[in-house]
Design a protein around this motif. Structure first.
Motif, short mmCIF file in Angstrom:
data_model
loop_
_atom_site.label_atom_id
_atom_site.label_comp_id
_atom_site.label_asym_id
_atom_site.label_seq_id
_atom_site.Cartn_x
_atom_site.Cartn_y
_atom_site.Cartn_z
N TYR A 71 4.24 33.54 17.50
CA TYR A 71 4.80 34.65 18.29
C TYR A 71 6.30 34.66 18.10
N VAL A 72 6.92 35.83 18.33
CA VAL A 72 8.37 35.94 18.20
C VAL A 72 8.94 36.66 19.42
N ILE A 73 10.01 36.07 19.94
CA ILE A 73 10.78 36.67 21.04
C ILE A 73 12.13 37.07 20.47
N THR A 74 12.53 38.31 20.70
CA THR A 74 13.87 38.76 20.29
C THR A 74 14.70 39.00 21.54
N VAL A 75 15.90 38.43 21.54
CA VAL A 75 16.86 38.62 22.64
C VAL A 75 17.83 39.70 22.21
N THR A 76 18.02 40.69 23.07
CA THR A 76 18.94 41.78 22.77
C THR A 76 20.00 41.90 23.85
N ALA A 77 21.08 42.57 23.48
CA ALA A 77 22.15 42.93 24.41
C ALA A 77 22.97 44.01 23.71
N PRO A 78 23.62 44.88 24.46
CA PRO A 78 24.45 45.92 23.83
C PRO A 78 25.54 45.29 22.95
N LYS A 79 25.83 45.96 21.84
CA LYS A 79 26.78 45.44 20.86
C LYS A 79 28.15 45.14 21.47
N ASP A 80 28.65 46.03 22.32
CA ASP A 80 29.97 45.82 22.92
C ASP A 80 29.99 44.58 23.82
N LEU A 81 28.89 44.34 24.52
CA LEU A 81 28.78 43.15 25.38
C LEU A 81 28.72 41.88 24.52
N ARG A 82 27.99 41.95 23.43
CA ARG A 82 27.89 40.81 22.51
C ARG A 82 29.27 40.45 21.94
N ILE A 83 30.02 41.46 21.54
CA ILE A 83 31.36 41.23 20.99
C ILE A 83 32.26 40.62 22.05
N LYS A 84 32.20 41.15 23.26
CA LYS A 84 33.01 40.63 24.37
C LYS A 84 32.69 39.16 24.63
N ARG A 85 31.39 38.82 24.67
CA ARG A 85 30.97 37.42 24.89
C ARG A 85 31.54 36.51 23.81
N LEU A 86 31.46 36.95 22.56
CA LEU A 86 31.91 36.12 21.44
C LEU A 86 33.43 35.95 21.43
N LEU A 87 34.15 36.99 21.78
CA LEU A 87 35.62 36.88 21.84
C LEU A 87 36.03 35.90 22.93
N ASN A 88 35.28 35.89 24.04
CA ASN A 88 35.56 34.95 25.13
C ASN A 88 35.14 33.52 24.79
N ARG A 89 34.04 33.39 24.02
CA ARG A 89 33.46 32.08 23.75
C ARG A 89 34.09 31.38 22.55
N ASP A 90 34.31 32.13 21.48
CA ASP A 90 34.73 31.52 20.21
C ASP A 90 36.17 31.87 19.89
N ASN A 91 36.75 31.05 19.04
CA ASN A 91 38.08 31.33 18.52
C ASN A 91 37.89 32.19 17.27
N THR A 92 37.69 33.50 17.49
CA THR A 92 37.34 34.39 16.38
C THR A 92 37.98 35.76 16.56
N THR A 93 37.69 36.65 15.63
CA THR A 93 38.23 38.01 15.70
C THR A 93 37.07 39.01 15.70
N LYS A 94 37.38 40.21 16.10
CA LYS A 94 36.37 41.27 16.12
C LYS A 94 35.85 41.54 14.70
#
Length: 194
Positions: free
Chosen positions: A124-147
């Motif tokens: 079986y496969v489970i896919t986790v989704t979230a809106p793209k803008d929310l994903r980018i916001k999470r990553l900018l807060n979590r990681d030392n990265t750029t958009k």
């Protein structure tokens, strides 16, 4: 042993969902974590990565993630070659790990489950989704990265729509409490099936 693949785009919250399954007593294998461990421990992987990327691939006997990320960012061919080195060894490691588990099912969390064909080895496969803008916001807060770097990674991953077509379950990870309820419902459903 029933194998349940857990996937989703970068920043979707796969790790959060994986932890919620662990809280329900389900063993979880995080492929990215195990891949990083193997890149540090496996002499074979180390030797092949140095052949691929050169001597800068490791600094003080540790994987030079920033250097490798920059090389991959500028030439996608390196990503495929690195995956060809690492993924088969992670798959073998997972097979050994599964044999040690005693649960009705296990979760295998893989960011690129569909992209590397790993979904074919899952029941079986489970896919986790979230809106793209929310994903980018999470990553900018979590990681030392750029958009730009985030968007480059997103371009190498299937879209949510593509993943959903081949998924048995979808978790919309926007609100933590709602996500937890979705996990519990999927868990109950899987226990009925098994």
């Amino acid at each position: 042993m029933i194998i349940v693949g857990l996937t989703g785009g970068i920043g979707s919250g796969k790790t959060t969902v994986a932890k919620q399954f662990e809280e329900l007593g389900i063993p979880v294998y995080i492929a990215d974590v195990e891949a990083k461990n193997l890149m540090h421990k496996s002499k074979i992987i180390k030797r092949k990565l140095i052949q691929l990327f050169g001597d800068k691939a490791y600094v003080d006997n540790k994987l030079n993630k920033r250097f490798i990320a920059d090389v991959i960012f500028n030439d996608k061919g390196y990503l495929q070659k690195m995956n060809e080195i690492v993924h088969p060894r992670v798959a073998k490691h997972f097979e050994k790990w599964v044999l040690k588990q005693d649960a009705p099912y296990v979760i295998k969390e893989v960011a690129i489950l569909f992209e590397n064909g790993g979904h074919k080895a899952c029941d079986y496969v489970i896919t986790v989704t979230a809106p793209k803008d929310l994903r980018i916001k999470r990553l900018l807060n979590r990681d030392n990265t750029t958009k730009d770097k985030i968007q480059a990674i997103m371009k190498n991953q299937w879209t949510d729509e593509e993943k959903i077509k081949y998924s048995d379950y979808v978790i919309d990870n926007i609100d933590l409490e709602v996500t937890k309820n979705q996990v519990i419902n999927i868990h109950k459903d899987l226990l009925k099936i098994i």
